[in-house]
Design a protein around this motif. Structure first.
Motif, PDB file in Angstrom:
ATOM      1  N   PHE A  66       0.747  -1.166  -0.058  1.00 23.26           N
ATOM      2  CA  PHE A  66      -0.111  -0.065   0.025  1.00 23.26           C
ATOM      3  C   PHE A  66       0.861   1.273  -0.052  1.00 23.26           C
ATOM      4  CE2 PHE A  66      -3.135  -2.778   2.566  1.00 23.26           C
ATOM      5  CZ  PHE A  66      -3.528  -3.366   1.300  1.00 23.26           C
ATOM      6  N   LEU A  67       0.637   2.290  -0.990  1.00 23.09           N
ATOM      7  CA  LEU A  67       1.272   3.425  -1.137  1.00 23.09           C
ATOM      8  C   LEU A  67       0.216   4.549  -1.099  1.00 23.09           C
ATOM      9  CD1 LEU A  67       2.846   1.404  -3.196  1.00 23.09           C
ATOM     10  CD2 LEU A  67       4.476   3.259  -3.023  1.00 23.09           C
ATOM     11  N   ILE A  68       0.516   5.650  -0.209  1.00 20.52           N
ATOM     12  CA  ILE A  68      -0.498   6.497  -0.029  1.00 20.52           C
ATOM     13  C   ILE A  68       0.201   8.031  -0.361  1.00 20.52           C
ATOM     14  CG2 ILE A  68      -1.556   5.377   1.860  1.00 20.52           C
ATOM     15  CD1 ILE A  68      -0.403   7.254   3.964  1.00 20.52           C
ATOM     16  N   ARG A  69      -0.702   9.157  -0.634  1.00 25.42           N
ATOM     17  CA  ARG A  69      -0.211  10.390  -0.949  1.00 25.42           C
ATOM     18  C   ARG A  69      -0.151  11.124   0.254  1.00 25.42           C
ATOM     19  NH1 ARG A  69      -3.034  13.216  -6.059  1.00 25.42           N
ATOM     20  NH2 ARG A  69      -4.765  12.538  -4.541  1.00 25.42           N
ATOM     21  N   LEU A  70       0.592  11.820   0.669  1.00 28.58           N
ATOM     22  CA  LEU A  70       0.513  12.952   1.724  1.00 28.58           C
ATOM     23  C   LEU A  70      -0.597  13.815   1.689  1.00 28.58           C
ATOM     24  CD1 LEU A  70       4.309  13.553   2.744  1.00 28.58           C
ATOM     25  CD2 LEU A  70       2.979  11.815   3.531  1.00 28.58           C
ATOM     26  N   PRO A  71      -1.038  14.145   2.754  1.00 25.21           N
ATOM     27  CA  PRO A  71      -2.207  15.307   2.840  1.00 25.21           C
ATOM     28  C   PRO A  71      -1.784  16.393   2.040  1.00 25.21           C
ATOM     29  CG  PRO A  71      -2.327  13.896   4.882  1.00 25.21           C
ATOM     30  CD  PRO A  71      -0.962  13.656   4.308  1.00 25.21           C
ATOM     31  N   SER A  72      -2.666  17.188   1.500  1.00 25.79           N
ATOM     32  CA  SER A  72      -2.407  18.264   0.979  1.00 25.79           C
ATOM     33  C   SER A  72      -1.542  19.436   1.887  1.00 25.79           C
ATOM     34  CB  SER A  72      -3.681  18.897   0.080  1.00 25.79           C
ATOM     35  OG  SER A  72      -4.503  19.322   1.144  1.00 25.79           O
ATOM     36  N   THR A  73      -2.083  19.646   2.922  1.00 27.08           N
ATOM     37  CA  THR A  73      -1.670  20.452   4.104  1.00 27.08           C
ATOM     38  C   THR A  73      -0.179  20.220   4.338  1.00 27.08           C
ATOM     39  OG1 THR A  73      -2.630  19.099   5.891  1.00 27.08           O
ATOM     40  CG2 THR A  73      -3.760  21.097   4.962  1.00 27.08           C
ATOM     41  N   MET A  74       0.026  18.921   4.269  1.00 26.01           N
ATOM     42  CA  MET A  74       1.350  18.375   4.706  1.00 26.01           C
ATOM     43  C   MET A  74       2.540  18.684   3.693  1.00 26.01           C
ATOM     44  SD  MET A  74       2.631  14.797   6.412  1.00 26.01           S
ATOM     45  CE  MET A  74       1.409  15.091   7.849  1.00 26.01           C
ATOM     46  N   ARG A  75       1.969  18.315   2.565  1.00 24.97           N
ATOM     47  CA  ARG A  75       2.624  18.521   1.177  1.00 24.97           C
ATOM     48  C   ARG A  75       3.105  20.263   1.031  1.00 24.97           C
ATOM     49  NH1 ARG A  75      -0.922  15.208  -1.401  1.00 24.97           N
ATOM     50  NH2 ARG A  75      -1.841  17.032  -2.627  1.00 24.97           N
TER      51      ARG A  75
END
Length: 718
Positions: free
Chosen positions: A204-213
């Motif tokens: 499983f791979l996820i994208r970091l939340p927009s606020t964290m990016r």
């Protein structure tokens, strides 16, 4: 009768027709369109050809019309209506999930069915275990609002599962306390699944939340950025919008609706009703169009009169000024509150569009409603009851289908809870046990593992974990009254059915009711005796006759000494003489001055007949006492989520997890990732796409196999 002459054919008709055909072939096909689809588009247009010596000319009706032939392709409908059907395409899946969420919010039947499937299986949610302390511990941790609040979280999880076909719960584990801090749901659009031929479960791979990016890219506010990179430096490598970060399968779990066995993602259950829902949208659009024409119809007005209508030789033809004046009068009448137009018989007005009534589309909507309900295994007779001429025989299969689907969903929820609870049980050392001869002995289990250094497989023994079972209400749509009667009949026939089983689907806690019944019985008995005593006192004060039972219970009287005729007479007890009798026969002697100055070990209270603990001249315990206490079992600490026992009560199952954490640090040290710089080399763990740092799994998993069975048995006896 003379035949009407045909219009002359243009001289350059053939050249013009050839030019039109070339332009049509050039612009009719789109890039990537097959020849079959281009031919279908061409056939959809009416082809006009003028045969030599016959047929109409330019501007006349077509002489030959070709019917449209649909290609014999099963997927033609889905492509032409823009319905997503390629489940391995992330863009189509994201579009399909967005439409399903819109349906849940806007469609009354779909929203109600999803809510039923999300909430009904969770009725009667509770935990059960052979150890009451474990039941209380896990109930507080998973079901209470101060813990994970599974009663609300599982409803959100079920809504996501039944709406978009999959749910992604992500847990945050506290390594210091050995419990779960939080559990949240991720958007399936931000998760990527990578199947592996060597692993049982995919990666499983996820994208970091927009606020964290955004925080990592802008580094503002500065203090938040410094705190983030100091705690989780590996996040700086995944600040890009297209970057995916690996996550441990222990923290992130996939719960999918397996409509397609060979698909790595879940397919929404609503996809079965997609065509019916699209047809419903078309019916709604038709109703809106008809209602719009009825509300704002198109009015056609005709001014003028023929000579016959006027009775003259000359007809009346209105001029442009007459038309403008009439149009202005009509506009003023339509805009005013009081509408009237004064005119003469030469005016005729009628509605061109809007004369029709709204057709009765109820059968069409009911057909679509039935298909939507059938998607969830429901029917109208199950929800509203059967009408005249209908029976429940057709609903028996639907009832069994719903029961099976909800039961499978309950098993999936139980499996998810078990995976979460086993992580906590290993951290807290909650081991299963069996009782033999009044003592507890830990249960061992054999597991197969592969040595990381040699790569060889081996079988090892480790303590078996003990967690409570998650109990639900039995998923049966049958009449519960009939089921209860069946249980009572079995009970009367001699079948040993406990009261807890008979009260399983009833909102009654059996243990609490027993405690309440005991307290009520005691209170009633006390109040009854208080009433009898008050009657006795009142009768005695007023000099009235007192019943014998009240005299016997409340009158003061001397108790005669009970003499046993077979008892041998004994000599009366001798009063001990101070200074004459030995100390061992004088347990009630007054303490000496040295005894009063010493501090007893039990907090200053000396039991009658006990000998104070010997102390030295300085008032301290001798060294031999500390040496003997070193080998004594020590009381273990409790997690803040567990019930803290009394100071002298042994803890047994509730071990402190420092031992497991120390083993994890010794065998699996934490991977530290440096902060990403422009010229810094990417760490090997990130190159391999391994979960590190924040999204790394709990490090204590598997460490219980290093514990000794004898040591655990000694702790269980405490």
């Amino acid at each position: 009768m003379a035949q009407k002459p045909r219009p002359a054919q243009p001289k350059n008709f053939d050249a013009e027709q050839s030019r039109i055909d070339r332009l049509f072939r050039r612009f009719s096909s789109s890039p990537g369109e097959s020849g079959e689809e281009a031919e279908m588009r061409k056939n959809r247009r009416v082809s006009r050809k003028v045969a030599a010596g016959g047929g109409g000319g330019v501007g006349s009706n077509p002489s030959v019309s070709f019917a449209t032939v649909r290609p014999r392709d099963p997927l033609f409908y889905w492509r032409q209506n823009n319905l997503p059907f390629q489940f391995d395409d992330p863009e189509q899946m994201a579009k399909m999930r967005a439409y399903c969420r819109l349906l849940y919010i806007s469609h009354p039947i779909v929203g109600s069915c999803v809510d039923i499937y999300s909430k009904y299986p969770l009725l009667g949610l509770k935990m059960s275990c052979k150890d009451d302390r474990l039941t209380e511990f896990y109930t507080d941790h998973f079901l209470s609002k101060d813990g994970l609040d599974y009663r609300k979280f599982l409803i959100d999880l079920g809504r996501e599962y039944w709406t978009v076909g999959e749910a992604w719960p992500l847990g945050t584990f506290n390594e210091d306390l050995g419990v779960w801090d939080d559990e949240e749901l991720l958007n399936p659009d931000d998760v990527e699944v990578q199947p592996s031929p060597f692993l049982r479960e995919p990666r499983f791979l996820i994208r970091l939340p927009s606020t964290m990016r955004e925080l990592i890219r802008t580094r503002q506010p500065a203090w938040e950025y410094e705190k983030l990179v100091q705690a989780y430096p590996e996040l700086t490598y995944y600040a890009d919008d297209n970057a995916r970060m690996p996550v441990s399968n222990t923290l992130l779990r996939q719960m999918k609706f397996e409509a397609d066995t060979f698909n790595k993602r879940g397919v929404p259950l609503l996809y079965r009703a997609m065509r019916s829902l699209m047809q419903e949208e078309m019916l709604n659009a038709a109703v809106d169009s008809i209602a719009d024409r009825l509300y704002t119809p198109l009015i056609h007005a005709k001014l003028g009169a023929s000579a016959a209508d006027l009775g003259t030789q000359v007809p009346w033809i209105p001029t442009l000024d007459d038309l403008a004046d009439f149009e202005e009068a009509v506009d003023a009448a339509l805009a005013g509150d009081f509408r009237i137009i004064m005119t003469h018989f030469a005016v005729e007005m009628e509605s061109v569009l809007g004369k029709e009534d709204i057709p009765d589309l109820s059968p069409d909507f009911e057909r679509i409603e039935g298909r939507v309900l059938q998607t969830f295994g429901l029917s109208k007779t199950m929800l509203a009851g059967a009408s005249s001429g209908e029976t429940y025989a057709a609903d028996a299969l639907n009832r069994d289908l719903v029961t099976q689907m909800l039961t499978n969903y309950q098993e999936m929820i139980s499996a998810h809870y078990r995976e979460r609870a086993l992580v906590v049980a290993e951290a807290q050392e909650h081991f299963d046990y069996e009782e033999r001869g009044g003592k507890r002995y830990v249960k061992m289990e054999e597991v197969y593992e592969i040595d990381e250094e040699s790569g060889e497989g081996r079988i090892v023994e480790q303590p078996k974990l003990l967690i409570p079972d998650l109990k639900f209400r039995t998923m049966s749509l049958q009449d519960e009254a009939a089921q209860n009667e069946f249980f009572e009949a079995l009970r009367e026939a001699g079948v040993p059915i406990s009261m807890k089983t008979r009260l399983h689907n009833v909102a009654i806690d059996f243990d609490d009711e027993i405690e309440k019944s005991r307290e009520e019985a005691v209170e009633l008995a006390v109040q009854e005796q208080e009433t009898r005593k008050a009657i006795y006192v009142a009768l005695r004060d007023k000099g009235l006759p007192i019943p014998d039972d009240l005299k016997k219970d409340f009158e003061a009287r001397a108790l005669p000494e009970a003499q046993d005729p077979n008892q041998v007479p004994t000599a009366p007890l001798r009063i001990p003489l101070l200074g004459m009798d030995p100390v061992t026969s004088q347990p009630t002697l007054a303490p000496t001055m040295q005894d009063l100055q010493s501090t007893p070990a039990n907090g200053g209270v000396v039991e009658p007949g006990s000998v104070p603990e010997p102390v030295d001249a300085d008032g301290q315990r001798p060294p031999e006492s500390d040496e003997q206490r070193e080998d004594m079992p020590k009381q273990s600490s409790l997690s803040p989520y567990a019930q803290r026992p009394a100071p002298d009560e042994p803890t047994g199952l509730f071990q402190r997890h420092e031992r497991i954490r120390s083993l994890a640090n010794a065998h699996k040290p934490k991977v530290l990732v440096p902060v990403a710089e422009e010229d810094a080399e990417i760490p090997e763990a990130i190159q391999r796409k391994e979960a590190v740092g924040l999204y790394q799994g709990p490090r204590h998993l598997g460490m219980r196999r290093h514990l000794q069975e004898e040591e655990i048995n000694e702790e269980l006896q405490v």
